[in-house]
Design an enzyme around this catalytic site. Sequence first.
Site, PDB file in Angstrom:
ATOM      1  N   GLU A 128      12.802   2.680  13.781  1.00 50.39           N
ATOM      2  CA  GLU A 128      11.950   3.765  13.268  1.00 50.39           C
ATOM      3  C   GLU A 128      10.702   3.817  14.132  1.00 50.39           C
ATOM      4  O   GLU A 128      10.579   3.071  15.109  1.00 50.39           O
ATOM      5  CB  GLU A 128      11.605   3.523  11.804  1.00 50.39           C
ATOM      6  CG  GLU A 128      10.875   2.206  11.567  1.00 50.39           C
ATOM      7  CD  GLU A 128      10.565   1.941  10.100  1.00 50.39           C
ATOM      8  OE1 GLU A 128      10.405   2.893   9.321  1.00 50.39           O
ATOM      9  OE2 GLU A 128      10.445   0.754   9.741  1.00 50.39           O
TER      10      GLU A 128
ATOM     11  N   TYR B 117       0.827  -1.199   0.000  1.00 47.38           N
ATOM     12  CA  TYR B 117       0.000   0.000   0.000  1.00 47.38           C
ATOM     13  C   TYR B 117       0.861   1.248   0.000  1.00 47.38           C
ATOM     14  O   TYR B 117       2.081   1.188   0.211  1.00 47.38           O
ATOM     15  CB  TYR B 117      -0.940   0.001   1.220  1.00 47.38           C
ATOM     16  CG  TYR B 117      -0.266   0.319   2.538  1.00 47.38           C
ATOM     17  CD1 TYR B 117       0.580  -0.598   3.154  1.00 47.38           C
ATOM     18  CD2 TYR B 117      -0.467   1.544   3.175  1.00 47.38           C
ATOM     19  CE1 TYR B 117       1.200  -0.304   4.363  1.00 47.38           C
ATOM     20  CE2 TYR B 117       0.145   1.841   4.388  1.00 47.38           C
ATOM     21  CZ  TYR B 117       0.978   0.914   4.977  1.00 47.38           C
ATOM     22  OH  TYR B 117       1.602   1.209   6.161  1.00 47.38           O
TER      23      TYR B 117
ATOM     24  N   LEU C 120      11.490   1.328   6.748  1.00 50.36           N
ATOM     25  CA  LEU C 120      10.834   1.768   5.514  1.00 50.36           C
ATOM     26  C   LEU C 120      11.531   3.051   5.038  1.00 50.36           C
ATOM     27  O   LEU C 120      11.763   3.962   5.841  1.00 50.36           O
ATOM     28  CB  LEU C 120       9.358   2.060   5.769  1.00 50.36           C
ATOM     29  CG  LEU C 120       8.597   2.437   4.505  1.00 50.36           C
ATOM     30  CD1 LEU C 120       8.352   1.204   3.638  1.00 50.36           C
ATOM     31  CD2 LEU C 120       7.279   3.098   4.827  1.00 50.36           C
TER      32      LEU C 120
ATOM     33  N   LYS D  14       6.563  -1.977   1.901  1.00 52.39           N
ATOM     34  CA  LYS D  14       5.388  -1.380   2.562  1.00 52.39           C
ATOM     35  C   LYS D  14       4.196  -2.332   2.417  1.00 52.39           C
ATOM     36  O   LYS D  14       3.327  -2.142   1.549  1.00 52.39           O
ATOM     37  CB  LYS D  14       5.097   0.011   1.967  1.00 52.39           C
ATOM     38  CG  LYS D  14       4.225   0.884   2.876  1.00 52.39           C
ATOM     39  CD  LYS D  14       4.288   2.326   2.455  1.00 52.39           C
ATOM     40  CE  LYS D  14       3.251   3.189   3.134  1.00 52.39           C
ATOM     41  NZ  LYS D  14       3.419   3.352   4.571  1.00 52.39           N
TER      42      LYS D  14
HETATM   43  N1  PLP Z   1       8.087   3.925   8.645  1.00 52.85           N
HETATM   44  C1  PLP Z   1       6.959   3.212   8.722  1.00 52.85           C
HETATM   45  C2  PLP Z   1       6.993   1.881   9.403  1.00 52.85           C
HETATM   46  C3  PLP Z   1       5.767   3.707   8.176  1.00 52.85           C
HETATM   47  O1  PLP Z   1       4.625   2.968   8.269  1.00 52.85           O
HETATM   48  C4  PLP Z   1       5.758   4.986   7.573  1.00 52.85           C
HETATM   49  C5  PLP Z   1       4.530   5.542   7.001  1.00 52.85           C
HETATM   50  O2  PLP Z   1       3.475   4.995   7.083  1.00 52.85           O
HETATM   51  C6  PLP Z   1       6.966   5.704   7.514  1.00 52.85           C
HETATM   52  C7  PLP Z   1       8.109   5.145   8.055  1.00 52.85           C
HETATM   53  C8  PLP Z   1       7.012   7.051   6.879  1.00 52.85           C
HETATM   54  O3  PLP Z   1       6.952   6.935   5.490  1.00 52.85           O
HETATM   55  P1  PLP Z   1       6.348   8.107   4.583  1.00 52.85           P
HETATM   56  O4  PLP Z   1       7.155   9.331   4.895  1.00 52.85           O
HETATM   57  O5  PLP Z   1       6.565   7.621   3.203  1.00 52.85           O
HETATM   58  O6  PLP Z   1       4.915   8.249   4.954  1.00 52.85           O
END
Ligand code: PLP
Length: 287
Positions: A182, A33, A207, A149
């Site tokens: 994270e 997603y 991620l 993701k």
């Molecule tokens: N890390 C995780 C585990 C996430 O689920 C998300 C966003 O949902 C992020 C980092 C941040 O990613 P983004 O800046 O692309 O929303």
Amino acid sequence: MSRIVYVNGRYVPYAKAAVHVEDRGFQFADAVYEVCQVRDGHLVDEARHMTRLTRSLSELKIPAPMSAAALAHVMRETIRRNRVRNGLVYLQVTRGEGPREFVFPSQDVPRTVVCIARAVAPAPQHTTAGEGIAIKTMPDIRWRRSDIKTVMLLPACLAKEAAHGDGAREAWLIDDNGYVTEGASSNAWIVSREGTVITRQIAPAILAGVTRATLIDLLREEKVPYQERPFRIAEALEAREAFITSATNTVMPVVSIDGQPIGDGRPGPLTQRLRSKFDQFAAISGA
Ligand code: PLP
């Protein structure tokens, strides 16, 4: 106005939107997603989101259901039909439906594509950003491919639920060596006493946040020193500032971790500056 959801080629009323009970997204979390921010009716950082979605699909060997440009069109159309000016759009692609077998179905099985747009009022977010958020630390119990993701988000739900129970808005996940990987749904950052911005380097353990990548561009532009490396909570507690990034939060100040204040316990000045820089970027991105 009734909400409209995109499901497999059709725009249907929210209450009627459905996928099959043997969809692999439902049975195995066999799905990926994206969540993008919608600002003034346009998608923020569209290209980076589409690149990451394409990569997630390819890492899991899910054939792309349509081109990235067509998927982006679905997102824009869902935003338009729901008249979302500010909010978010969610796109999910699953491997499709079929009898519950672990082995992948044939490549010809149509993938399931769902897109949902939701308005989010900006004002409460600004208030939260003005106050900063609390973090609770939790062990990182996720699998070893957090760079993909996927919708396999139960560890993130458990961590966030525990955080909420303690009055914290986000959980920071700690790996087996005591380093922060994270946030449960965000990337984690600190600002050292010397003013260096630190966030964990890209690896399968985290991620690759779209907001993270754009913020690094902004740090370069602003000539703010930064390092991509792991840090422990002890270092975070000594930091001058801390924050998280995600598409829905942009740059959100962190003011405490496990009840202990960061800096003077208020949103840091560099964090606030970076938040407004990101805001300026988001206002023009895709406009
Ligand atoms: N890390 C995780 C585990 C996430 O689920 C998300 C966003 O949902 C992020 C980092 C941040 O990613 P983004 O800046 O692309 O929303």
